[in-house]
Design a protein around this motif. Structure first.
Motif, PDB file in Angstrom:
ATOM      1  N   ARG A 130      38.050   2.604 -31.501  1.00 36.73           N
ATOM      2  CA  ARG A 130      38.623   1.736 -30.470  1.00 36.73           C
ATOM      3  C   ARG A 130      37.634   0.633 -30.092  1.00 36.73           C
ATOM      4  NH1 ARG A 130      42.456   3.857 -26.334  1.00 36.73           N
ATOM      5  NH2 ARG A 130      42.769   2.170 -24.832  1.00 36.73           N
ATOM      6  N   TRP A 131      36.385   1.016 -29.908  1.00 37.27           N
ATOM      7  CA  TRP A 131      35.319   0.092 -29.534  1.00 37.27           C
ATOM      8  C   TRP A 131      35.169  -1.034 -30.550  1.00 37.27           C
ATOM      9  CZ3 TRP A 131      30.708   3.354 -27.436  1.00 37.27           C
ATOM     10  CH2 TRP A 131      30.093   2.698 -26.373  1.00 37.27           C
ATOM     11  N   THR A 132      35.295  -0.678 -31.841  1.00 36.90           N
ATOM     12  CA  THR A 132      35.066  -1.645 -32.922  1.00 36.90           C
ATOM     13  C   THR A 132      36.346  -2.323 -33.395  1.00 36.90           C
ATOM     14  OG1 THR A 132      35.239   0.098 -34.606  1.00 36.90           O
ATOM     15  CG2 THR A 132      33.038  -0.363 -33.728  1.00 36.90           C
ATOM     16  N   ASN A 133      37.419  -2.166 -32.615  1.00 35.99           N
ATOM     17  CA  ASN A 133      38.695  -2.800 -32.978  1.00 35.99           C
ATOM     18  C   ASN A 133      39.168  -2.372 -34.365  1.00 35.99           C
ATOM     19  OD1 ASN A 133      40.517  -4.454 -31.498  1.00 35.99           O
ATOM     20  ND2 ASN A 133      40.174  -6.140 -32.912  1.00 35.99           N
ATOM     21  N   GLU A 134      38.857  -1.101 -34.703  1.00 37.52           N
ATOM     22  CA  GLU A 134      39.206  -0.476 -35.979  1.00 37.52           C
ATOM     23  C   GLU A 134      38.419  -1.028 -37.163  1.00 37.52           C
ATOM     24  OE1 GLU A 134      43.508  -0.597 -36.284  1.00 37.52           O
ATOM     25  OE2 GLU A 134      43.666   1.253 -35.126  1.00 37.52           O
ATOM     26  N   LYS A 135      37.340  -1.758 -36.885  1.00 40.37           N
ATOM     27  CA  LYS A 135      36.438  -2.166 -37.965  1.00 40.37           C
ATOM     28  C   LYS A 135      35.790  -0.936 -38.578  1.00 40.37           C
ATOM     29  CE  LYS A 135      32.445  -5.139 -38.905  1.00 40.37           C
ATOM     30  NZ  LYS A 135      31.549  -6.195 -38.346  1.00 40.37           N
ATOM     31  N   TYR A 136      35.425   0.039 -37.724  1.00 43.22           N
ATOM     32  CA  TYR A 136      34.897   1.314 -38.166  1.00 43.22           C
ATOM     33  C   TYR A 136      35.979   2.379 -38.004  1.00 43.22           C
ATOM     34  CZ  TYR A 136      30.039  -0.267 -38.596  1.00 43.22           C
ATOM     35  OH  TYR A 136      28.879  -0.899 -38.989  1.00 43.22           O
ATOM     36  N   LYS A 137      35.955   3.373 -38.885  1.00 46.15           N
ATOM     37  CA  LYS A 137      37.046   4.341 -38.978  1.00 46.15           C
ATOM     38  C   LYS A 137      36.736   5.646 -38.247  1.00 46.15           C
ATOM     39  CE  LYS A 137      38.714   1.402 -41.987  1.00 46.15           C
ATOM     40  NZ  LYS A 137      39.660   0.367 -41.534  1.00 46.15           N
ATOM     41  N   SER A 138      37.739   6.152 -37.561  1.00 48.60           N
ATOM     42  CA  SER A 138      37.734   7.533 -37.081  1.00 48.60           C
ATOM     43  C   SER A 138      38.663   8.288 -38.017  1.00 48.60           C
ATOM     44  CB  SER A 138      38.237   7.600 -35.629  1.00 48.60           C
ATOM     45  OG  SER A 138      38.385   8.932 -35.203  1.00 48.60           O
ATOM     46  N   ASN A 139      38.090   9.021 -38.931  1.00 49.69           N
ATOM     47  CA  ASN A 139      38.861   9.529 -40.058  1.00 49.69           C
ATOM     48  C   ASN A 139      39.330  10.967 -39.848  1.00 49.69           C
ATOM     49  OD1 ASN A 139      40.125   9.414 -42.517  1.00 49.69           O
ATOM     50  ND2 ASN A 139      38.271   9.608 -43.739  1.00 49.69           N
ATOM     51  N   ILE A 140      40.379  11.308 -40.552  1.00 51.94           N
ATOM     52  CA  ILE A 140      40.982  12.639 -40.467  1.00 51.94           C
ATOM     53  C   ILE A 140      40.147  13.646 -41.259  1.00 51.94           C
ATOM     54  CG2 ILE A 140      43.029  13.996 -41.046  1.00 51.94           C
ATOM     55  CD1 ILE A 140      44.655  11.392 -40.763  1.00 51.94           C
ATOM     56  N   HIS A 141      39.948  14.815 -40.678  1.00 58.88           N
ATOM     57  CA  HIS A 141      39.245  15.897 -41.358  1.00 58.88           C
ATOM     58  C   HIS A 141      39.816  17.229 -40.883  1.00 58.88           C
ATOM     59  CE1 HIS A 141      37.109  14.831 -37.651  1.00 58.88           C
ATOM     60  NE2 HIS A 141      36.644  16.075 -37.600  1.00 58.88           N
ATOM     61  N   ARG A 142      39.503  18.291 -41.612  1.00 56.44           N
ATOM     62  CA  ARG A 142      40.025  19.610 -41.288  1.00 56.44           C
ATOM     63  C   ARG A 142      39.077  20.669 -41.861  1.00 56.44           C
ATOM     64  NH1 ARG A 142      45.167  20.017 -45.613  1.00 56.44           N
ATOM     65  NH2 ARG A 142      43.866  20.364 -47.470  1.00 56.44           N
ATOM     66  N   VAL A 143      39.304  21.921 -41.494  1.00 57.01           N
ATOM     67  CA  VAL A 143      38.558  23.042 -42.071  1.00 57.01           C
ATOM     68  C   VAL A 143      39.561  24.095 -42.526  1.00 57.01           C
ATOM     69  CG1 VAL A 143      36.960  24.946 -41.629  1.00 57.01           C
ATOM     70  CG2 VAL A 143      36.474  22.675 -40.689  1.00 57.01           C
ATOM     71  N   ILE A 144      39.464  24.481 -43.791  1.00 57.17           N
ATOM     72  CA  ILE A 144      40.237  25.598 -44.333  1.00 57.17           C
ATOM     73  C   ILE A 144      39.249  26.512 -45.050  1.00 57.17           C
ATOM     74  CG2 ILE A 144      42.117  26.328 -45.833  1.00 57.17           C
ATOM     75  CD1 ILE A 144      43.407  23.624 -45.481  1.00 57.17           C
TER      76      ILE A 144
END
Length: 355
Positions: A257-271
């Motif tokens: 949000r801070w970077t106007n989506e220039k940087y990614k908050s990416n999806i991850h999981r644990v299985i």
């Protein structure tokens, strides 16, 4: 070649060589622009500190259930203490998650303004009373030594992130002044190899709520990161010789949000399909709860629209908590209602005599 999560030697940040420091800045910029994940080694947190913290987690989760229940986080309203299995659903449509946790934060006394004003995750910790080989004081001292070492690393990582965004190195200092950070000791039991098809997760696919997360893994795999370019999941291997002692660094929704989506908050999981128990210690950096996150000016052109309105750290992070825990509560409520309906359908009417 399959996509990989970058492994960055962070020692150059602490050197006097400008070129070594710039190399790290460039590597971080590339990783954050691509998928918001990277790993760091030679980061200043000692191997002994990490090993001791992981052993502490294993000892805690080996306690009998009744001992863990004495320090359940339901004992307070500021998110400190033990969280039982299947308490959260981060991925909509999946079953409650196969993990149990123990929440730790900075030691906030009840006289502190954060506690008085009920700020985000702010209050005194709960410490287990039934550890056989250590007192509550020894447990807390060990946990907090690691906590403060990782918090120092978080400040250093944010300096590199600032430089990667063409900002002054100290840009995030105010954000980190009075920062709230939450450390979770996590335990994942073994699960069947076909559990993916049955929508069972250790942690469901999600993005993190705060600014950055610093994750310590044990030697058991399970963490996966979504790769949008290939349309598949990347396994973040744990315990390999090349990344031994590494931290996985994840950007959260606040940073996107801070970077106007220039940087990614990416999806991850644990299985966890290893057939072994898995342990990890994520360290979530939310920041000063009253800090207002607004678009960084270097992250958009003059004519470009800002994608998100300003928001306080507390409001943004609490929204994420409400959603994920709300899903689990609705799931459990649905099971209870379904069970009650089944009992009602099977019940035989009782005819009472009027005599």
């Amino acid at each position: 070649m399959a996509p990989q999560i970058s492994l960055i030697d962070f020692s150059g940040f602490y050197s006097q060589d400008p070129a070594a420091k710039q190399k790290i800045v460039d590597q971080v910029r590339q990783s954050c622009s691509y998928n918001g994940f990277f790993q760091v080694i030679n980061h200043g947190v000692t191997a002994d500190q990490s090993r001791t913290a992981m052993n502490l987690a294993k000892k805690f989760f080996d306690l009998p259930q009744e001992s863990k229940d004495k320090v359940r986080k339901e004992n307070n309203t500021w998110n400190r203490g033990y969280e039982m299995m299947r308490s959260q659903i981060l991925e909509a449509g999946t079953n409650p998650e196969l993990k149990e946790g123990f929440y730790i934060g900075d030691e906030i006394p009840e006289s502190h303004p954060y506690f008085v004003h009920k700020k985000l995750n702010s209050g005194p910790n709960q410490w287990p009373q039934d550890m056989q080989d250590m007192s509550p004081q020894e447990f807390s001292q060990t946990a907090m030594e690691y906590y403060h070492a990782v918090l120092k690393l978080a400040s250093d990582l944010l300096k590199v992130l600032a430089l990667s965004l063409d900002l002054d190195e100290d840009y995030f200092v105010q954000f980190m002044d009075g920062a709230v950070a939450t450390m979770r000791l996590l335990h994942y039991p073994t699960q069947p190899k076909d559990a993916d098809d049955k929508l069972t997760r250790g942690i469901g696919a999600h993005t993190d709520f705060g600014a950055i997360t610093i994750l310590l893994q044990d030697e058991v795999d399970g963490l996966q990161v979504w790769d949008a370019n290939s349309g598949g999941w990347i396994d973040v291997r744990a315990g390999c010789r090349s990344n031994r002692g590494a931290f996985v660094v994840t950007l959260g929704n606040l940073m996107q949000r801070w970077t106007n989506e220039k940087y990614k908050s990416n999806i991850h999981r644990v299985i966890n399909k290893s057939g072994r128990e898995r342990y990890s210690i994520p360290f979530f950096v939310s920041g000063n709860p009253d800090y207002v996150v607004d678009c960084i000016l270097t992250c958009k052109a003059a004519e470009e629209e800002t994608k998100f309105p300003p928001i306080t750290v507390e409001r943004a992070v609490m929204a994420g908590y409400a959603e994920s825990y709300g899903r689990a509560q609705m799931y459990k409520q649905g099971l209870a209602e379904a069970g009650q309906e089944a009992l009602s359908a099977k019940s035989v009417p009782v005819v009472t005599s009027s005599a």
